[in-house]
Design a protein around this motif. Structure first.
Motif, short mmCIF file in Angstrom:
data_model
loop_
_atom_site.label_atom_id
_atom_site.label_comp_id
_atom_site.label_asym_id
_atom_site.label_seq_id
_atom_site.Cartn_x
_atom_site.Cartn_y
_atom_site.Cartn_z
N ALA A 248 0.84 -1.21 0.00
CA ALA A 248 0.00 0.00 0.00
C ALA A 248 0.87 1.25 0.00
CB ALA A 248 -0.89 0.00 1.23
N LEU A 249 0.45 2.23 -0.80
CA LEU A 249 1.03 3.57 -0.65
C LEU A 249 0.38 4.21 0.57
CD1 LEU A 249 0.93 4.57 -4.41
CD2 LEU A 249 2.97 4.04 -3.07
N VAL A 250 -0.94 4.14 0.59
CA VAL A 250 -1.72 4.53 1.77
C VAL A 250 -2.93 3.61 1.80
CG1 VAL A 250 -2.98 6.36 2.98
CG2 VAL A 250 -1.05 6.97 1.54
N ILE A 272 -11.08 4.59 13.08
CA ILE A 272 -10.50 4.77 11.75
C ILE A 272 -8.97 4.74 11.85
CG2 ILE A 272 -10.72 7.30 11.90
CD1 ILE A 272 -11.17 7.24 8.81
N VAL A 273 -8.39 4.00 10.94
CA VAL A 273 -6.95 3.75 10.99
C VAL A 273 -6.37 3.91 9.59
CG1 VAL A 273 -5.18 2.07 11.67
CG2 VAL A 273 -7.43 2.00 12.75
N VAL A 274 -5.21 4.53 9.50
CA VAL A 274 -4.51 4.61 8.20
C VAL A 274 -3.18 3.89 8.31
CG1 VAL A 274 -5.57 6.72 7.31
CG2 VAL A 274 -3.60 6.88 8.84
N ASN A 275 -2.72 3.37 7.20
CA ASN A 275 -1.40 2.74 7.18
C ASN A 275 -0.65 3.19 5.92
OD1 ASN A 275 0.60 1.28 8.37
ND2 ASN A 275 -0.19 -0.74 7.83
N GLY A 276 0.65 2.99 5.97
CA GLY A 276 1.49 3.43 4.86
C GLY A 276 1.93 4.88 5.01
#
Lengths: 339, 279
Positions: A248-250, A272-276
């Protein structure tokens, strides 16, 4: 540093059949032992001769680490359960579809057949300076090659960098945090420790040489999914360079409970969670607090998305991640279908 | 025990990375060992200070002096405590993670480093322009005082020179702190270009690998030296016979009697501004 991809250097291979036996070997070899699950992260390291363990402990012969079990509180997934098994499990499909989507977004079918969920969440970063064996902070040195005026850092961190700007590559990690999963760890002392998925991951400020809280001798044995968020309104999206197979880029994962109010749907609670974007999956608690009690509409999505990117500090080549993350958060709150 | 830690650069050349952290424990041990040795010595020693009757006579002779003598101005005291706070923050943020206490220490560390740098710059200007600059330094002219102090430590009555404003131990300590602090500040300022700050563009290539190795080793050696020096400083600050000095760093003044008992009025003459009314 030259990368050598000929046969791996020799090591002692252990294939224990119980967790206790695995830990006995891990205790004996200490920091020179390497834990192997699906092998998809490990074999790169070993064949590139960058990690040279004395002993490799293969967990795939331990039955207690395999399979998905329904419990009174939810679901327990053994750490060496493959991503394909996770994707195909009916309860995951019915109650925790966000995990299904995340697991299905990981790599290719062949890799999902071999890769485990424990390995997916515990894998090392893909910063190529680090993976190439350069002596950076994460490798125990005192330099970050990815954040210099000449670095190629398109995939690196925009948030929470602390000397190291590597990012976490896991697809399932943000989904598990959104589901408020619990990670079950068998410590080197033989004790069971249960931590929230959110706390399983560490940033470079806390420990610059590790991605998780696992210390030598510790084993992730299972992941527990509570019923709390089962059946919520989920959203998962992974943006990558190649749709067929890439990190993943994001990515964004969210679980939202919405009720119908007089003025339309209202967000009761959300994770809510983001990765990358950082060295660990980032739970956006300020966004969660902001949207609680607000209508699930465009205006809320815009305000939340702007809040999400506060503090973002792009590097030379990854400025695009800021609007990308903002838009993914916006889409997660809108709940719109993946484009 | 290793003294240095080596790594390899991308060209597979050996490079210095930093000091061995074994030196931290060595410095801690040295600091504590000194503390124990000195405390034991003080229990059995008979340090000679000015006799009470001699001090009485001097008080009579210096009755014109005010009851309170200003030893540290408010500005000087503020500098001291700001610098002490910065130093403790620096040492804790540097060495607690090495001792296994994990927290995001980097921003705290360089922020405290900047506070220390600013306070040192201020101190240099303040001491040069407004204080008696040379009163804190040591040189060949202090040899008679050194001899007299050593003899007093061994219980002899020595009429020889008494300290001026600062006892010899203070001046020697100041010299050690100057060397260690300037080394740690200079190397630390260079190291700031290796981490993300709002002030500089990160660029580890302003020096070559071997130069960086020397910068890191200098920073480390000065850092662990400061551990030992700070232990010694805190120890002396809390010792009962030194409490009058510590108190003066809080309140700013000493009594006329303490002044006459511990100092040589010829070497530290009281100006009008250093005296205050008898309370």
């Amino acid at each position: 540093m030259a990368v050598i991809r000929d046969p791996m250097p020799a090591f002692e291979l252990f294939q224990p059949t119980t967790v206790a036996d695995a830990q006995m070997v891990l205790r004996r070899y200490g920091a020179t032992a390497w834990v192997l699950a699906g092998g998809l992260d490990s074999l790169d390291w070993l064949k590139d001769r960058i990690k040279r363990p004395e002993a490799v402990v293969d967990l795939c012969s331990i039955p207690e680490l395999k399979g998905i079990r329904e419990t009174g509180e939810g679901l327990e997934i053994g750490a060496t359960t493959t991503l394909t098994e996770v994707v195909r499990h009916p309860v995951v499909r019915e109650r925790y579809s966000i995990l299904l989507e995340a697991a299905e977004a990981a790599a290719s079918p062949q890799i999902r057949n071999q890769g485990t969920i424990g390995g997916n969440v515990s894998q090392d970063t893909r910063c190529w300076y680090y993976r190439a064996g350069w002596p950076c902070y994460r490798a125990g040195g005192n330099i970050c090659y990815a954040d210099t005026p000449e670095s190629i850092n398109r995939e690196h961190a925009i948030l929470d960098a602390d000397r190291c700007v590597a990012v976490n590559p896991s697809d399932t990690a943000p989904a598990l945090i959104a589901l408020d999963a619990q990670m079950v760890i068998q410590t080197a002392d033989g004790e069971e420790r249960v931590v929230a998925a959110e706390d399983y991951f560490v940033g470079p400020g806390i420990d610059i040489t590790r991605m998780t809280i696992l210390q030598p001798g510790d084993l992730l044995t299972a992941i527990r999914l509570p019923a709390t968020w089962g059946g919520a309104r989920f959203y998962f999206e992974k943006v990558r360079d190649r749709q067929v197979w890439d990190f993943a880029l994001v990515s964004v994962a969210s679980a939202m409970v919405v009720s119908e109010g007089a003025n339309g749907p209202t967000i009761d609670r959300m994770r809510i969670v983001v990765n990358g974007v950082a060295a660990r999956p980032l739970r956006l608690q300020s966004v969660e607090d902001l949207v609680r009690g607000r209508p699930a509409n465009e205006a809320t999505a815009v305000v939340a998305a702007n809040r999400a990117i506060e503090g973002a500090r792009p590097l030379r080549f990854n400025g695009y991640k800021v609007p990308l993350m903002r838009n993914l958060v916006k889409r997660a709150i809108r709940g719109e279908a993946t484009a | 025990m290793n003294f240095l830690t080596w790594g390899r650069n991308p060209w597979d050349q050996p490079i210095l990375t930093h000091i061995s952290w074994d030196l931290l424990w060595a410095s801690l041990f040295a600091g504590v060992a000194f503390l124990v040795a000195h405390a034991s010595y003080m229990v059995f020693s008979a340090h000679r200070k000015r006799h009470a009757d001699e001090t009485d006579a001097m008080e009579a002779a210096h009755a014109h002096l005010p009851g309170r003598i200003v030893r540290h101005s408010l500005v000087a005291r503020m500098f001291h405590w700001v610098m002490a706070s910065a130093m403790f923050t620096l040492l804790l943020t540097a060495f607690l993670p090495i001792a296994g206490v994990r927290f995001p220490w980097v921003t705290w560390h360089w922020t405290a480093g900047l506070v220390l740098t600013a306070s040192i710059l201020f101190h240099i200007i303040h001491a040069t322009v407004w204080l008696d600059f040379w009163s804190i330094w040591v040189g060949p002219r202090d040899l008679p005082e050194l001899k007299a102090e050593v003899l007093r430590e061994f219980g002899h009555d020595v009429p020889g020179p008494r300290p001026g404003k600062y006892p010899l131990g203070n001046r020697l300590y100041h010299l050690a702190i100057v060397v260690a602090a300037l080394t740690v500040v200079a190397s630390g300022l260079f190291m700031m270009v290796r981490v993300q700050t709002p002030f500089l563009t990160r660029n580890p290539y302003i020096f070559g690998d071997s130069t960086w190795g020397l910068v890191y080793v200098s920073h480390g050696i000065a850092g662990v030296t400061l551990v030992g020096l700070v232990i010694a400083h805190v120890y002396f600050a809390v010792r009962p016979e030194k409490w009058w000095i510590t108190k003066s760093m809080i309140l700013g003044w000493i009594t006329r009697r303490q002044y006459l008992e511990h100092h040589d009025p010829d070497r530290w003459a009281i100006s009008r501004s250093e005296g205050s009314a008898v309370q």
